[in-house]
Design a protein around this motif. Structure first.
Motif, PDB file in Angstrom:
ATOM      1  N   UNK A 166      10.787 -50.839 -54.314  1.00 17.18           N
ATOM      2  CA  UNK A 166      12.211 -50.775 -54.629  1.00 17.18           C
ATOM      3  C   UNK A 166      12.422 -50.185 -56.019  1.00 17.18           C
ATOM      4  N   UNK A 167      11.602 -50.608 -56.986  1.00 17.30           N
ATOM      5  CA  UNK A 167      11.709 -50.032 -58.325  1.00 17.30           C
ATOM      6  C   UNK A 167      11.367 -48.538 -58.302  1.00 17.30           C
ATOM      7  N   UNK A 168      10.398 -48.165 -57.454  1.00 20.42           N
ATOM      8  CA  UNK A 168      10.059 -46.742 -57.342  1.00 20.42           C
ATOM      9  C   UNK A 168      11.230 -45.946 -56.778  1.00 20.42           C
ATOM     10  N   UNK A 169      11.940 -46.516 -55.799  1.00 18.87           N
ATOM     11  CA  UNK A 169      13.112 -45.834 -55.243  1.00 18.87           C
ATOM     12  C   UNK A 169      14.209 -45.697 -56.294  1.00 18.87           C
ATOM     13  N   UNK A 170      14.409 -46.751 -57.090  1.00 20.91           N
ATOM     14  CA  UNK A 170      15.392 -46.687 -58.173  1.00 20.91           C
ATOM     15  C   UNK A 170      15.029 -45.599 -59.173  1.00 20.91           C
ATOM     16  N   UNK A 171      13.758 -45.589 -59.578  1.00 19.68           N
ATOM     17  CA  UNK A 171      13.321 -44.598 -60.563  1.00 19.68           C
ATOM     18  C   UNK A 171      13.449 -43.188 -60.011  1.00 19.68           C
ATOM     19  N   UNK A 172      13.089 -42.993 -58.735  1.00 21.51           N
ATOM     20  CA  UNK A 172      13.187 -41.662 -58.135  1.00 21.51           C
ATOM     21  C   UNK A 172      14.637 -41.188 -58.120  1.00 21.51           C
ATOM     22  N   UNK A 173      15.556 -42.086 -57.787  1.00 22.98           N
ATOM     23  CA  UNK A 173      16.972 -41.701 -57.731  1.00 22.98           C
ATOM     24  C   UNK A 173      17.488 -41.314 -59.106  1.00 22.98           C
ATOM     25  N   UNK A 174      17.164 -42.112 -60.123  1.00 23.83           N
ATOM     26  CA  UNK A 174      17.640 -41.818 -61.476  1.00 23.83           C
ATOM     27  C   UNK A 174      17.018 -40.527 -61.998  1.00 23.83           C
ATOM     28  N   UNK A 175      15.715 -40.347 -61.766  1.00 21.88           N
ATOM     29  CA  UNK A 175      15.061 -39.115 -62.216  1.00 21.88           C
ATOM     30  C   UNK A 175      15.626 -37.898 -61.493  1.00 21.88           C
ATOM     31  N   UNK A 176      15.958 -38.057 -60.216  1.00 21.25           N
ATOM     32  CA  UNK A 176      16.572 -36.952 -59.479  1.00 21.25           C
ATOM     33  C   UNK A 176      17.915 -36.585 -60.085  1.00 21.25           C
ATOM     34  N   UNK A 177      18.706 -37.594 -60.447  1.00 20.42           N
ATOM     35  CA  UNK A 177      19.989 -37.317 -61.087  1.00 20.42           C
ATOM     36  C   UNK A 177      19.832 -36.615 -62.417  1.00 20.42           C
ATOM     37  N   UNK A 178      18.856 -37.055 -63.203  1.00 22.85           N
ATOM     38  CA  UNK A 178      18.610 -36.396 -64.489  1.00 22.85           C
ATOM     39  C   UNK A 178      18.144 -34.954 -64.287  1.00 22.85           C
ATOM     40  N   UNK A 179      17.262 -34.746 -63.304  1.00 31.49           N
ATOM     41  CA  UNK A 179      16.796 -33.382 -63.047  1.00 31.49           C
ATOM     42  C   UNK A 179      17.944 -32.497 -62.585  1.00 31.49           C
ATOM     43  N   UNK A 180      18.898 -33.086 -61.835  1.00 31.88           N
ATOM     44  CA  UNK A 180      20.040 -32.307 -61.358  1.00 31.88           C
ATOM     45  C   UNK A 180      20.925 -31.830 -62.499  1.00 31.88           C
ATOM     46  N   UNK A 181      20.871 -32.498 -63.639  1.00 26.75           N
ATOM     47  CA  UNK A 181      21.725 -32.131 -64.766  1.00 26.75           C
ATOM     48  C   UNK A 181      21.127 -31.038 -65.643  1.00 26.75           C
TER      49      UNK A 181
END
Length: 856
Positions: free
Chosen positions: A822-837
């Motif tokens: 679950x923490x890995x899914x959270x981290x992946x989502x946040x990192x994806x958002x940062x990469x999108x910016x």
């Protein structure tokens, strides 16, 4: 033609805005091609592994089981002599197997009994897979499977310490090692391969299970099979069945018969992940077109002013979607081919044993994937095209247009109806999910599935309210840590709720499904694995494969040898409970009826208490209870009636896989006198641990190599391992959909820069530096992805727990969501958002104040 040129020109003008949406479609199409090809290759690998044991022989003769090793040897010798006399048979090799023993360097027995397997003298009939070294030629030469050789620290040329058939120690030279993947049926056991003329020297109870035949060149295998069947039909052996004769093609087909179902399961699972990824891509395309068309309000209104009607406007937009979908799908096909080619190159270098993977997708798969991508794009632009065609011509004269992501919102009445419908879906879906957790399978799983889908659609429709609210909660730390950039980022997300909801919806879908899948798998694993062991009738079971025994009217694989039962009963470390069975006519149908002394079974097993309460003339069954059945009498015995206890029971099937009814031993003696024991359940005696009991069982069954032993604890661990692998695969595949959703976030941020160019210019004019502008865009992406991740995680945990509960309610639901995944899914989502910016932030940094303030 002019219309198409105009459509193409319009698309070229918006290419930069639509590029990220096209990339999402291309990735979805590539993912579809790679998933279908990978699923096919995976299933084919199982088929090849199963077929590896068939061997290179042109014809295989499967021998019937006999009651004793001496009888089995006589049957095999007779069949081999008759087969050699058939014209066209050039060579014949028996497959001999028996039990042997390996010794460690200090002379201690290896902790597991070894399987002695014969190596054919004819090189063309050797079915084992050579890993290293060479084949043995003399009686003092042997081979080991590679795992056992590594465990003993031996290589080709070393001396192997083992035991002879009479139990005395011996030393042989190791000529090579075998790849265990070439013999799936022997996996889990140390294997000693010796020349076929030396099997009796090292094996106890050696029997021939199959004869491999090589035919002369030009001989027809099909005709030879018919001749062999005729020759073997009259072989002596009393009532024992005749040997089965098949060509290699038929044997391979039989070995891989289960792969059809396996292919369906794997393909459905893979396509489920693909459809999730494509659904995310559809949301990305739809949201992007909504924003782009909202920014073109005045241009669309001008088209209406010069005579274009609504149908023409919708047609124009759909043509643009068709061109985008066609180009993106073509790129996706090329990308998918590239991924498959790279995977094929990696597979070619890997040591896969008998498996030769082919990841090349068929032209049909590529064509269908491209068509799917095009249709997906056309479906995604339907809503935006309908909303854009409703723009009134008078909007061309106004100075304002709809904000990005806010067009098409409709009037107050439409918004109220949309909100009411969303709340209804959310409430009704949640009610179904709760109902599913309180009811019994299989309706519980259906209720949870339907409820989860309905409630999640309600959440998506309310995303423009939920996500800004979540951003408001997270905005405090952002304002304190980010200063002016943090305040502006929070305000932008809250002031444009429709754009915020549309941008985050694709990301919300990805993280919800990912967390839900890993939560459901984790809780199911923690619940099913202990239940699988605790609810079995015993720790071990033994059956006679293929009818190993003295015959009789027993069901299943055949009667257990009396010697095997006596040997097991003679071990003080074991508690032995035989299961007797017979096939009788019940209401005109052949039915397997079993009987057992329930006091010897695990008391926590399903329905053991009901079995103890059975009386003469009653039965437990996997059929509708409360019925009265008629058992047809034989050999002058009268018919007998059985009353089935109310409620279905899985116990007969659990005790013996083909049993339908469970009766008392006295009842079975009346309807089938002399019914033999066909299965035996074995449990460690009081004070005996499982490894000690396993060694005692191996010792007792050393002279009965054809008995199939099942370890329920090992089955539980296999299930746990399977579920763990499924969790890892789910994380990887669903992570792909999160990456596609990240493209949607990036597309929305890029498009929002176009809309906010005047605002950005004003900020630059009043002194905001480029680094702060970049920080503002980055914080927007961070806040949006973090809010989405938290909301999606909460939903995923709830859906996952409910799904697991619907399956394991009758077993007891144990455990909670897995913390690390679950923490890995959270981290992946946040990192994806940062990469999108990254891309939008760089674009903002390159904008000058004058260029940003220029009217577009």
């Amino acid at each position: 033609m002019t219309t198409y040129r105009h459509t193409l020109a319009e698309l070229r003008g918006q290419l930069r805005q639509l590029l990220l949406s096209g990339a999402a479609i291309a990735l979805g199409v590539a993912f579809l091609i790679a998933s279908v090809s990978g699923s096919g290759a995976l299933v084919d690998s199982f088929s090849q592994s199963a077929a590896a044991e068939v061997g290179p022989g042109d014809v295989q003769i499967t021998l019937p089981a006999a009651g004793t090793p001496d009888t089995a040897a006589a049957t095999a010798t007779n069949a081999a002599d008759r087969a050699r006399q058939v014209p066209g048979v050039a060579a014949l090799a028996p497959r001999l197997t028996g039990r042997g023993g390996l010794l460690t360097a200090d002379g201690r027995p290896l902790d597991a009994a070894a399987v002695v397997s014969s190596v054919a003298a004819d090189p063309g009939l050797r079915w084992q897979l050579l890993k290293s070294g060479q084949w043995p030629a003399g009686a003092d030469e042997v081979m080991l499977d590679a795992d056992t050789a590594q465990r003993l620290g031996l290589g080709p040329g070393a001396d192997v310490r083992l035991t002879r058939a009479d139990g005395t120690p011996a030393t042989a030279r190791l000529t090579g090692t075998l790849d265990g993947r070439g013999a799936p049926s022997l996996s889990g056991h140390p294997v000693i391969a010796v020349p076929e003329n030396a099997v009796d020297r090292y094996a106890v109870g050696a029997v021939a299970t199959r004869l491999d035949l090589r035919l002369s060149p030009g001989t027809s295998p099909t005709r030879t099979v018919e001749t062999l069947r005729e020759a073997l039909r009259g072989a002596p052996g009393g009532t024992a069945p005749a040997p089965e004769v098949h060509t290699r093609e038929v044997s391979v087909r039989d070995a891989t018969r289960s792969s059809g179902t396996l292919y369906g399961v794997v393909l459905v699972a893979a396509l489920s992940f693909v459809l999730i990824a494509l659904a995310v891509a559809r949301m990305v395309v739809g949201n992007t077109f909504t924003v782009v068309l909202a920014q073109r309000t005045r241009q669309l209104a001008l088209l209406r002013c010069i005579g274009a009607d609504r149908v023409q406007v919708r047609r124009l937009i759909r043509r643009q979607g068709l061109l985008l979908g066609t180009g993106a799908s073509a790129a996706g096909v090329l990308l998918g081919l590239g991924v498959c080619t790279a995977g094929q190159a990696v597979a070619a270098r890997a040591d896969l044993g008998p498996v030769h993977l082919s990841l090349a997708p068929s032209p049909l798969v590529c064509a269908l994937a491209a068509l799917f991508g095009i249709l997906l794009t056309l479906l995604a632009v339907r809503g935006p095209a309908k909303a854009a065609s409703a723009v009134p011509p008078i909007a061309a004269l106004g100075g304002t247009g709809h904000g990005a992501g806010q067009g098409g919102a409709g009037g107050t009445g439409a918004r109220v109806r949309a909100t009411v419908w969303a709340v209804f879906l959310l409430v009704a879906g949640t009610a179904l999910v709760v109902l599913g957790t309180l009811t019994a399978p299989p309706l519980s799983l259906l209720a949870v599935t339907v409820g989860a889908i309905a409630s999640f659609f309600g959440v998506l429709r309310l995303a423009h309210r939920l996500l800004p609210a979540a951003v408001a909660l997270l905005g405090g730390p952002a304002r304190r840590l980010g200063g002016t950039a943090g305040r502006l980022a929070t305000q932008q997300l809250r002031r444009n709720p429709l754009r915020t909801g549309a941008t985050g919806s694709a990301l919300l879908l990805g993280v919800t499904v990912m967390v839900g899948a890993v939560t459901a798998l984790s809780i199911t694993s923690h619940s099913l694995v202990p239940a699988l062991s605790a609810r079995q009738p015993g720790v071990f079971s033994a059956t006679a494969a293929g009818g190993d025994g003295a015959g009789g009217d027993g069901a299943g694989g055949g009667a257990l040898p009396a010697g095997a039962l006596a040997a097991l009963a003679g071990e003080r470390e074991l508690s032995v409970t035989p299961v007797r069975s017979a096939t009788v006519r019940v209401d005109g149908r052949d039915t397997v009826v079993a009987a057992v002394d329930p006091t010897g079974l695990n008391p926590t097993a399903d329905d053991v208490d009901r079995a103890r309460a059975l009386t003469d003339g009653t039965a437990l069954g996997g059929i509708e209870g409360g019925r009265t059945l008629t058992v047809t009498g034989t050999a002058g015995r009268p018919d007998t009636t059985l009353r089935v206890e109310p409620g279905r029971s899985p116990l007969p099937f659990t005790l013996q896989t083909d049993a339908t009814l469970l009766v008392t031993p006295a009842t079975l003696d009346r309807i089938a006198p002399g019914a033999p024991a066909t299965t035996v359940w074995i449990t460690p005696a009081a004070g005996t641990d499982r490894p000690t009991a396993r060694r005692a069982m191996d010792r007792a069954l050393a002279t009965h190599p054809r008995l199939t032993v099942t370890d329920t604890a090992a089955q539980a661990e296999s299930l746990r391992s399977l579920l763990d692998r499924m969790m890892l695969i789910s994380m990887a595949l669903l992570g792909f959909s999160v990456v596609i959703a990240g493209l949607g976030v990036a597309a929305a941020l890029v498009l929002s820069i176009n809309e906010r160019s005047r605002e950005i210019g004003m900020l630059r004019a009043v002194g905001m530096s480029r680094s702060r502008l970049r920080r503002m865009l980055t914080l927007e992406a961070l806040l949006l992805s973090l809010a989405t991740a938290l909301l999606g995680t909460a939903l995923g945990i709830g859906y996952g727990w409910a799904g697991a509960r619907s399956v394991t309610a009758t077993l007891g639901t144990l455990g909670g969501p897995p913390v690390l995944p679950v923490l890995a899914a959270l981290a992946l989502t946040v990192l994806t958002g940062l990469a999108a910016a990254v891309l939008p932030a760089r674009r903002v940094a390159r904008m000058t104040a004058i260029a940003a303030m220029r009217t577009t």
